[in-house]
Write a protein that holds these residues in place. Structure first.
Motif, mmCIF file in Angstrom:
data_model
loop_
_atom_site.group_PDB
_atom_site.id
_atom_site.type_symbol
_atom_site.label_atom_id
_atom_site.label_comp_id
_atom_site.label_asym_id
_atom_site.label_seq_id
_atom_site.Cartn_x
_atom_site.Cartn_y
_atom_site.Cartn_z
ATOM 1 N N LEU A 92 0.810 -1.223 0.000
ATOM 2 C CA LEU A 92 0.000 0.000 0.000
ATOM 3 C C LEU A 92 0.844 1.274 0.000
ATOM 4 O O LEU A 92 0.534 2.224 -0.732
ATOM 5 N N PRO A 93 1.903 1.361 0.790
ATOM 6 C CA PRO A 93 2.704 2.590 0.755
ATOM 7 C C PRO A 93 3.224 2.901 -0.641
ATOM 8 O O PRO A 93 3.200 4.051 -1.079
ATOM 9 N N HIS A 94 3.671 1.875 -1.357
ATOM 10 C CA HIS A 94 4.173 2.119 -2.703
ATOM 11 C C HIS A 94 3.060 2.619 -3.634
ATOM 12 O O HIS A 94 3.230 3.575 -4.388
ATOM 13 N N ALA A 95 1.889 1.971 -3.524
ATOM 14 C CA ALA A 95 0.742 2.419 -4.325
ATOM 15 C C ALA A 95 0.393 3.866 -3.984
ATOM 16 O O ALA A 95 0.114 4.692 -4.866
ATOM 17 N N SER A 96 0.447 4.183 -2.694
ATOM 18 C CA SER A 96 0.118 5.547 -2.260
ATOM 19 C C SER A 96 1.121 6.551 -2.801
ATOM 20 O O SER A 96 0.756 7.660 -3.210
ATOM 21 N N ALA A 97 2.403 6.134 -2.798
ATOM 22 C CA ALA A 97 3.421 7.058 -3.310
ATOM 23 C C ALA A 97 3.160 7.387 -4.778
ATOM 24 O O ALA A 97 3.235 8.549 -5.198
ATOM 25 N N LEU A 98 2.820 6.351 -5.535
ATOM 26 C CA LEU A 98 2.507 6.583 -6.961
ATOM 27 C C LEU A 98 1.276 7.481 -7.107
ATOM 28 O O LEU A 98 1.245 8.392 -7.933
ATOM 29 N N SER A 99 0.251 7.218 -6.294
ATOM 30 C CA SER A 99 -0.976 8.028 -6.357
ATOM 31 C C SER A 99 -0.683 9.481 -6.017
ATOM 32 O O SER A 99 -1.192 10.405 -6.663
ATOM 33 N N THR A 100 0.138 9.656 -4.963
ATOM 34 C CA THR A 100 0.500 11.012 -4.551
ATOM 35 C C THR A 100 1.177 11.753 -5.698
ATOM 36 O O THR A 100 0.826 12.891 -6.026
#
Lengths: 387, 301
Positions: free
Chosen positions: B263-271
């Motif tokens: 999830l953190p990686h997905a969030s970083a991309l989303s951000t």
């Protein structure tokens, strides 16, 4: 041929509606020419055919000796002032005026000089960078004029240019238009339903109705010698009387029979004889109103009537006088007016007289035209069931 | 537009102008805050969290995930996402402007029919329409066979699973969203202005370019936004008709979430994606604000 601007038997039909029906018209160079008629009479369609927005179904349009019937709008040396002004809202006053010259790819310096000159002509030099929606109606109107004139058109087309302005502004713009016409000296083709505008501005007027031209002439010709009951009713007020030609007397005069009237002498340039049914039109200001029966020569007609209404208008007084079946409108100027003079009041018996030269014989007559007299000009189209 | 009451005219003590406006906009404000702003901030926050060994979110804070975005795989995907979205937007505008013009100029009877035709695809589920394209473009599909029969396409070429197919389906999907605002602007446009331009010597093309287009510019700006931003976040279309060579950021985010359970990686991309969209918009709004003009989407105000 040989005229500057010419419509040759031009027609334009929309389905069954003959918007313009076989119109032939010639306008001279430099002339201020008006197309006048009620809404729906075809005057705007005729203008649009000259601008190139409509193509005639039949007939040709000539400008300066060239047939321009099939020429696209952008190649014609005519420019239009639209009723809605149609200023480009995203451009400043300056850029609006420069639109035409820029498309013509004229040199920058020349464009700048011309635009400044135009701004000076319309007295808006200090508003050059405003957008159209920051201007008043009269200012927009002037920008529209400048935007058209800068292209030095051979003919300037004006499509009811003053209709959207209020009365005071309209009167001012009338004077300005007249001045501009004198200054630039190009041909103006002016479309309007307002007979006052047409009369005061035009060198000549074409009165149109139902897609046809009823009469072409100077304002005075059209007012004083209307050729049809429509023209007589549409231009100013008039009274119609229905009668029959009895006999021709002395030169160009005839004696007419109108029911309930003594024999009426009338100018008869058409030399109609022998019981031909005719209508005569007499303008309200041509009558004289008397308290006692006047003693006048044979060229005058004198009838007795009763005053039904009195309307004081300042510069004149309008009387409605009942004579037999007719309700006659009479205008009387206040010559040598005395306040202590016994005024003419309601229900007074009076005598009306008019000179034979002041009545006009008309062969054609349409019931609807009489209604025109009672209808304000801007409502004329509705009254006749047109849009 | 502003419903501001004039200050001293009221006889009794009217509520101050600001309070009424606040009360009216409160529900939508709460809605946006709870369901949009807060989740976005949570996503931003997760981007700075470590991964727990079970695929959850660990305790503490780290910049590690953000740094891993420098992974050499990403620039290619980001670049592809940007150009696919930009080309989609450009094609949609190029197609939507003449379409909007024609619908606005059509006779009222035809206009209703044409508008209906624009909206009709929405009656079918988005997913079904995407799978329909997959069938159409399939190597054994009807379109391929027709093109091969007409010798327009070599039998060896694939119509599916490449950037071209993603682009085609994206344009198909987003075109109605571009047509509608452009039509709305064209419908309000005063076509007498085109006549005026023609009268002043402009060719039809010139009148279209220098009078019609500026006249509908707000509609075009709206169309650009409603096509470009969703296109950047596309996920289903590249997933279904694109292949590994036509992946977009959306696919990577999904992969990190569902496959890698990171999830953190997905969030970083989303951000990153969110900021990439917001930054130019804020810059544009700021620029317009300085010129004293109205915001881009006037109607949305």
């Amino acid at each position: 041929m040989g005229e500057f601007l010419e419509f040759d038997n031009v027609s334009r039909h929309y389905g069954d509606i003959r918007a313009v029906d076989g119109v032939s018209l010639a306008v001279r160079k430099g002339e201020f020419f008006s197309l006048l008629g009620p809404s729906g009479c075809g005057k705007t369609t005729l203008l649009r055919m000259l601008a190139g927005f409509e193509t005639p179904d039949a007939g040709r349009v000539f400008l300066d000796g060239k047939d321009i019937t099939a020429q696209p709008a952008n190649e014609r040396k005519v420019n239009t002032i639209f009723q809605s002004y149609a200023l480009f809202p995203h451009l400043s006053v300056w850029d609006n005026i420069a639109f035409g010259p820029r498309i013509a790819k004229r040199p920058r310096k020349e464009i700048a000089e011309d635009v400044e000159k135009m701004l000076k002509l319309i007295q808006l030099s200090d508003q050059a960078w405003k957008k159209p929606d920051q201007l008043s109606g009269g200012q927009k109107q002037r920008v529209a004029i400048a935007r058209a004139l800068i292209n030095k058109p051979q003919v300037l087309l004006l499509d009811e240019p003053l209709a959207a302005l209020d009365l005071k502004l309209r009167q001012r713009m009338l004077i300005e238009l007249d001045l501009i016409h004198d200054q630039v000296g190009i041909t103006f083709l002016y479309v309007t339903h307002d007979q006052g505008e047409a009369m005061s501005l035009s060198d000549r007027i074409a009165v149109m109705d139902h897609g046809k031209i009823e009469q072409i002439g100077t304002p005075a010709e059209i007012y004083e010698a209307p050729r049809s009951s429509f023209v007589a009713a549409f231009i100013g007020d008039t009274n119609f009387f229905e009668g029959e030609v009895d006999e021709i007397i002395e030169g160009e005069y005839s004696r007419l029979e109108i029911e309930g009237f003594p024999p009426v002498v009338c100018f008869n340039d058409k030399q109609l004889v022998d019981g031909v049914p005719v209508f005569i039109s007499i303008r309200p200001e041509k009558f004289r109103i008397w308290r006692e029966k006047p003693d006048l020569d044979w060229k005058h007609t004198v009838v007795k009537g009763t005053v039904e209404d009195v309307i004081y208008l300042g510069h004149s007084t309008k009387y409605w006088v009942r004579v037999q079946d007719y309700r006659i409108a009479v205008h009387r100027q206040h010559h040598r007016f005395l306040l202590d003079e016994k005024p003419i009041r309601w229900h007074d018996d009076v005598w009306l007289s008019w000179h034979a030269d002041d009545g006009f014989m008309l062969e054609r007559y349409r019931e609807a035209d009489e209604q025109l007299m009672e209808t304000p000009p801007e409502k004329v189209g509705e009254a006749q069931g047109r849009t | 537009m502003s419903g501001r009451p004039r200050a001293p005219s009221g006889t009794e003590a009217a509520p101050p102008a600001g309070r009424v406006e606040w009360m009216v906009s409160l529900p939508s404000l709460v809605w946006l805050t709870v369901l949009f702003v807060v989740p976005t901030l949570i996503v931003f926050a997760i981007a700075f969290k470590p991964v727990s060994s079970y695929g959850g979110i660990g305790a503490g804070w780290t910049l590690e995930t953000m740094r891993s975005l420098a992974n050499p795989n990403y620039p290619a995907i980001i670049w592809r996402t940007l150009w696919l979205s930009a080309v989609t937007m450009a094609l949609c505008i190029v197609l939507a402007v003449p379409a909007g013009y024609c619908i606005a100029r059509a006779a009222p009877r035809w206009r209703r029919l044409l508008l209906l035709l624009v909206i009709v695809p929405f009656w079918t589920s988005f997913l079904i329409r995407i799978f329909a394209w997959k069938v159409l473009l399939h190597p054994e599909g009807p379109l391929k066979r027709v093109l091969v029969a007409l010798h327009l396409v070599d039998p060896a070429t694939t119509l599916l699973y490449n950037a071209g197919s993603v682009l085609l389906v994206m344009v198909y999907t987003f075109l109605p969203f571009a047509i509608l605002p452009i039509y709305a602007a064209a419908e309000k446009f005063d076509f007498r202005l085109v006549e005026a331009a023609r009268d002043l010597g402009a060719s039809s093309l010139r009148a279209f370019w220098s009078v019609f287009l500026p006249g509908i510019r707000r509609g075009v700006m709206t169309a650009i936004l409603v096509v470009f931003i969703p296109a950047l976040g596309s996920y289903v279309i590249p997933d279904v008709v694109g292949g590994p060579n036509a992946e977009m950021i959306g696919n990577k985010i999904a992969q990190r979430t569902f496959v890698d359970r990171n999830l953190p990686h997905a969030s970083a991309l989303s951000t990153f994606l969110t900021l990439a969209v917001l930054a130019p918009m804020i810059a544009a709004l700021g620029l317009q604000g300085r010129k004293g003009r109205q915001p881009i989407i006037e109607e949305a105000g």
